[in-house]
Design a protein around this motif. Sequence first.
Motif, PDB file in Angstrom:
ATOM      1  N   HIS A  11       0.873  -1.277  -0.078  1.00 47.80           N
ATOM      2  CA  HIS A  11      -0.152  -0.042  -0.241  1.00 47.80           C
ATOM      3  C   HIS A  11       1.079   1.204   0.077  1.00 47.80           C
ATOM      4  N   ASP A  12       1.885   1.292   0.857  1.00 43.01           N
ATOM      5  CA  ASP A  12       2.505   2.618   0.752  1.00 43.01           C
ATOM      6  C   ASP A  12       3.620   2.621  -0.115  1.00 43.01           C
ATOM      7  N   TYR A  15       1.266   4.080  -2.948  1.00 46.29           N
ATOM      8  CA  TYR A  15       0.673   5.194  -2.521  1.00 46.29           C
ATOM      9  C   TYR A  15       1.640   6.195  -3.135  1.00 46.29           C
ATOM     10  N   ARG A  16       2.908   6.155  -2.704  1.00 45.44           N
ATOM     11  CA  ARG A  16       3.990   7.028  -2.972  1.00 45.44           C
ATOM     12  C   ARG A  16       4.183   7.116  -4.484  1.00 45.44           C
ATOM     13  N   ARG A  19       1.225   9.315  -6.243  1.00 43.12           N
ATOM     14  CA  ARG A  19       1.692  10.585  -5.762  1.00 43.12           C
ATOM     15  C   ARG A  19       2.682  11.069  -6.426  1.00 43.12           C
ATOM     16  N   GLU A  51      -7.343   0.423  -1.938  1.00 39.74           N
ATOM     17  CA  GLU A  51      -6.996   1.064  -0.749  1.00 39.74           C
ATOM     18  C   GLU A  51      -6.429   2.554  -1.149  1.00 39.74           C
ATOM     19  N   VAL A  52      -5.314   2.409  -2.116  1.00 43.55           N
ATOM     20  CA  VAL A  52      -4.612   3.638  -2.217  1.00 43.55           C
ATOM     21  C   VAL A  52      -5.707   4.604  -2.850  1.00 43.55           C
ATOM     22  N   ARG A  55      -7.815   6.121  -0.732  1.00 43.40           N
ATOM     23  CA  ARG A  55      -7.410   7.206   0.125  1.00 43.40           C
ATOM     24  C   ARG A  55      -7.152   8.401  -0.871  1.00 43.40           C
ATOM     25  N   LEU A  56      -6.881   8.372  -2.120  1.00 44.90           N
ATOM     26  CA  LEU A  56      -6.506   9.377  -2.798  1.00 44.90           C
ATOM     27  C   LEU A  56      -7.933  10.166  -2.918  1.00 44.90           C
ATOM     28  N   ASP A  59      -8.709  12.125  -0.170  1.00 45.46           N
ATOM     29  CA  ASP A  59      -7.871  13.333  -0.016  1.00 45.46           C
ATOM     30  C   ASP A  59      -8.213  14.525  -1.104  1.00 45.46           C
TER      31      ASP A  59
END
Length: 239
Positions: A11-12, A15-16, A19, A51-52, A55-56, A59
Motif C-alpha cells: 500500500h505504501d 501510494y508513494r 503521488r 485502498e490507495v 485514500r486519494l 484526500d
Amino acid sequence: MTTGSSEETAHDRVYRSVRVALVSGQYAPGEPLSIRTLCKEHGVSATPVREVLRRLESDYVLVRGANRALTVPKLSVRDLRDTQRLRSAVEGLAAVMAAERANDEDIAEIETLYADMESALANGRVDQYLGLNWAFHKRVYETANSDLTLHIIENLWLRSGPYLRPLVANAVRDGSDTRRTRSMRHHRDCLDALISRDAEAAEAAISADISDAAEELVSALKAAHDAKLEDAIPLEIIA
C-alpha cells in the motif's frame, strides 16, 4: 497467503508511486487510474491498489468519473487560480526558509538537479524533465526543514501536477531558445538566491515561476475551449 504487514508495505509503495506520478505530470486531467494497470506495474494484488485509490479520493486528489472510475479531476480556471495563489504563498514561504537554512550540501544537490533539468529540456526529454522539475522543487522545500510545509506543498502539487505536461511539451515543441530560457529562468534565479542566502529573492523566484506557469496554462485552456476542443474547462467558470 499474503500477510497484513506485506499488504501494508505494498500500500505504501503504491501510494508513494502514484503521488509522484501525479505531481510530475504523468497522469493527465480526466484520465482514469486503472486498478489492473497499477497492479501489473507494481506487482501487487488489487487490494492495496483499491485502498490507495480510495485514500486519494478521500484526500480530494481523485474524483469519480465515467463508470465511477477514480479519475484525475479536470479543474476549472478558478480552481487553478486558487491553487496558484495557495502555492505562491506556501512555496514562497518555504523558499524563504530554505534560503535561511541551506547548507553547502543542499546547494550542491540543487545545482545538480538544475543542470539535469537543463539537459533534459534541451534534449526534448519531457518525462525526464517533469520528474526533475518536481525533484528540484521538492529538494528546495526539503531544505526549509519543515515537514508540515512540505506536506502542504505536496498536496497542492497533486492538483496542479497533471497540468504541467502540456506546458513542458509546448516548450519542447517550440524550438525558440527564448521560450526554453524563460521556462528555466526562475529556477536559475531560485538557485542563485539560495547560493547567496537571499530569502527575498528566493521567494520572488518561486512566486514568479508559479505565476508564469499558471498564466500560460490558463491561456492555453481558454484557447482550447474557444477552439471547441475537449471540455477541459467547465463552461460556467472561464475566468
